[in-house]
Design a protein around this motif. Structure first.
Motif, mmCIF file in Angstrom:
data_model
loop_
_atom_site.group_PDB
_atom_site.id
_atom_site.type_symbol
_atom_site.label_atom_id
_atom_site.label_comp_id
_atom_site.label_asym_id
_atom_site.label_seq_id
_atom_site.Cartn_x
_atom_site.Cartn_y
_atom_site.Cartn_z
ATOM 1 N N ILE A 66 -10.574 6.637 -5.437
ATOM 2 C CA ILE A 66 -9.265 6.039 -5.162
ATOM 3 C C ILE A 66 -9.457 4.975 -4.091
ATOM 4 C CG2 ILE A 66 -6.917 6.478 -4.306
ATOM 5 C CD1 ILE A 66 -7.449 9.491 -5.043
ATOM 6 N N VAL A 67 -8.835 3.823 -4.270
ATOM 7 C CA VAL A 67 -8.862 2.773 -3.252
ATOM 8 C C VAL A 67 -7.620 2.931 -2.382
ATOM 9 C CG1 VAL A 67 -8.800 0.289 -2.818
ATOM 10 C CG2 VAL A 67 -10.101 1.182 -4.755
ATOM 11 N N VAL A 68 -7.819 2.939 -1.070
ATOM 12 C CA VAL A 68 -6.699 2.975 -0.130
ATOM 13 C C VAL A 68 -6.752 1.680 0.670
ATOM 14 C CG1 VAL A 68 -5.706 4.098 1.887
ATOM 15 C CG2 VAL A 68 -6.616 5.482 0.018
ATOM 16 N N LEU A 69 -5.667 0.927 0.621
ATOM 17 C CA LEU A 69 -5.580 -0.334 1.350
ATOM 18 C C LEU A 69 -4.911 -0.108 2.691
ATOM 19 C CD1 LEU A 69 -4.485 -2.759 -1.481
ATOM 20 C CD2 LEU A 69 -6.731 -2.589 -0.419
ATOM 21 N N ARG A 70 -5.628 -0.432 3.740
ATOM 22 C CA ARG A 70 -5.087 -0.345 5.096
ATOM 23 C C ARG A 70 -4.523 -1.715 5.466
ATOM 24 N NH1 ARG A 70 -8.404 -0.849 10.224
ATOM 25 N NH2 ARG A 70 -6.955 -0.312 11.854
ATOM 26 N N ASN A 71 -3.499 -1.745 6.278
ATOM 27 C CA ASN A 71 -2.828 -2.978 6.710
ATOM 28 C C ASN A 71 -2.189 -3.725 5.545
ATOM 29 O OD1 ASN A 71 -3.523 -2.620 9.429
ATOM 30 N ND2 ASN A 71 -5.512 -3.551 9.089
ATOM 31 N N ALA A 72 -1.751 -2.988 4.571
ATOM 32 C CA ALA A 72 -1.116 -3.616 3.411
ATOM 33 C C ALA A 72 0.321 -3.148 3.233
ATOM 34 C CB ALA A 72 -1.920 -3.317 2.147
ATOM 35 N N GLU A 73 0.907 -2.581 4.288
ATOM 36 C CA GLU A 73 2.260 -2.031 4.192
ATOM 37 C C GLU A 73 3.265 -3.055 3.667
ATOM 38 O OE1 GLU A 73 0.436 -2.008 7.012
ATOM 39 O OE2 GLU A 73 -0.105 0.086 7.247
ATOM 40 N N ALA A 74 3.127 -4.295 4.081
ATOM 41 C CA ALA A 74 4.063 -5.335 3.641
ATOM 42 C C ALA A 74 3.916 -5.632 2.158
ATOM 43 C CB ALA A 74 3.846 -6.612 4.452
ATOM 44 N N ARG A 117 -4.164 -8.422 -7.524
ATOM 45 C CA ARG A 117 -4.464 -9.452 -8.532
ATOM 46 C C ARG A 117 -4.923 -10.764 -7.892
ATOM 47 N NH1 ARG A 117 0.271 -9.491 -11.288
ATOM 48 N NH2 ARG A 117 -0.232 -7.470 -12.112
ATOM 49 N N LYS A 118 -4.481 -11.056 -6.668
ATOM 50 C CA LYS A 118 -4.835 -12.308 -5.987
ATOM 51 C C LYS A 118 -6.298 -12.333 -5.542
ATOM 52 C CE LYS A 118 -0.232 -13.137 -4.161
ATOM 53 N NZ LYS A 118 0.584 -13.155 -2.936
ATOM 54 N N ASP A 119 -6.891 -11.169 -5.352
ATOM 55 C CA ASP A 119 -8.264 -11.071 -4.858
ATOM 56 C C ASP A 119 -9.128 -10.519 -5.989
ATOM 57 O OD1 ASP A 119 -10.695 -10.192 -3.703
ATOM 58 O OD2 ASP A 119 -9.726 -9.822 -1.778
ATOM 59 N N LYS A 120 -9.921 -11.368 -6.626
ATOM 60 C CA LYS A 120 -10.719 -10.968 -7.797
ATOM 61 C C LYS A 120 -11.712 -9.856 -7.459
ATOM 62 C CE LYS A 120 -8.809 -13.724 -10.682
ATOM 63 N NZ LYS A 120 -7.783 -13.187 -11.532
ATOM 64 N N SER A 121 -12.293 -9.889 -6.264
ATOM 65 C CA SER A 121 -13.246 -8.847 -5.873
ATOM 66 C C SER A 121 -12.536 -7.504 -5.729
ATOM 67 C CB SER A 121 -13.930 -9.218 -4.563
ATOM 68 O OG SER A 121 -14.675 -10.387 -4.712
ATOM 69 N N LEU A 122 -11.395 -7.507 -5.072
ATOM 70 C CA LEU A 122 -10.610 -6.288 -4.910
ATOM 71 C C LEU A 122 -10.085 -5.804 -6.266
ATOM 72 C CD1 LEU A 122 -9.450 -4.239 -2.936
ATOM 73 C CD2 LEU A 122 -7.518 -5.773 -2.576
ATOM 74 N N GLN A 123 -9.689 -6.731 -7.098
ATOM 75 C CA GLN A 123 -9.197 -6.388 -8.433
ATOM 76 C C GLN A 123 -10.292 -5.669 -9.241
ATOM 77 O OE1 GLN A 123 -8.047 -9.766 -10.801
ATOM 78 N NE2 GLN A 123 -6.923 -8.523 -12.253
ATOM 79 N N ARG A 124 -11.509 -6.164 -9.146
ATOM 80 C CA ARG A 124 -12.622 -5.528 -9.859
ATOM 81 C C ARG A 124 -12.833 -4.103 -9.361
ATOM 82 N NH1 ARG A 124 -18.936 -7.364 -10.010
ATOM 83 N NH2 ARG A 124 -19.623 -5.541 -11.158
ATOM 84 N N LEU A 125 -12.762 -3.902 -8.039
ATOM 85 C CA LEU A 125 -12.925 -2.565 -7.468
ATOM 86 C C LEU A 125 -11.831 -1.622 -7.970
ATOM 87 C CD1 LEU A 125 -14.191 -0.524 -5.459
ATOM 88 C CD2 LEU A 125 -12.632 -1.480 -3.742
ATOM 89 N N VAL A 126 -10.598 -2.062 -7.916
ATOM 90 C CA VAL A 126 -9.473 -1.224 -8.340
ATOM 91 C C VAL A 126 -9.586 -0.889 -9.831
ATOM 92 C CG1 VAL A 126 -6.957 -1.152 -8.632
ATOM 93 C CG2 VAL A 126 -7.957 -1.984 -6.486
#
Length: 170
Positions: A118-126, A136-145
């Motif tokens: 499971i991916v947990v994003l910190r500092n992403a509350e907003a 979707r805006k971050d291709k690297s993060l999108q690949r991980l998810v």
């Protein structure tokens, strides 16, 4: 679940200690706890059940080193034998995420582990209401998810254990 067993991974300063403390319901880990050791473990009774966490991290530049990779595999294998519920990959949404990290972990971790990651994003509350757009805006993060079968949530100290349990495959 009557007992939860998590492995928390991520690069240094991603927020692993804060996440572990929120899961355990008490301040067990401090920001420097992993600088001098390879991994740390803690067990605590929280929300009426036994919760075990194993946490390990790496400097952004040393994930490809053999000793770091051995430590990750050791912790994941130990937790699998103990009844692993999830590998939780902590990513700080305010810092750039490297596609190299995902590639290295894909080569390192067996496919069955990704079925429990499971991916947990910190500092992403907003971004919580637009989490899909944020990823979707971050291709690297999108690949991980996507590698984690779209199991992703925002770190909120008040309900993180419930979010992790809801995202844990049965």
């Amino acid at each position: 679940f009557e007992q939860l067993n998590f492995v928390i991974i991520g690069c240094h300063r991603a927020g692993k200690n804060d996440l572990c403390n929120a899961i355990l319901g008490k301040k067990t880990f401090r920001f420097w706890c992993l600088w001098n050791t390879k991994h740390a473990k803690a067990t605590h009774r929280a929300s009426g059940r036994k919760v075990k966490v194993t946490v390990l991290g790496w400097d952004e530049d040393n994930l490809s080193q053999d000793d770091v990779q051995r430590e990750i595999l050791k912790c994941v294998n130990w937790s699998c034998k103990a009844g692993l519920h999830a590998v939780v990959f902590v990513v700080d949404a305010d810092r750039p995420y490297s596609d190299e990290t995902t590639k290295t972990l894909e080569e390192l971790l067996p496919e069955k582990v990704w079925d429990h990651t499971i991916v947990v994003l910190r500092n992403a509350e907003a971004h919580e209401q637009n989490l899909e757009d944020f990823v979707r805006k971050d291709k690297s993060l999108q690949r991980l998810v996507q590698k984690c079968r779209n199991r992703c949530c925002v770190f909120n100290k008040d309900d993180i254990t419930e979010k992790l349990e809801a995202n844990t495959p049965n």
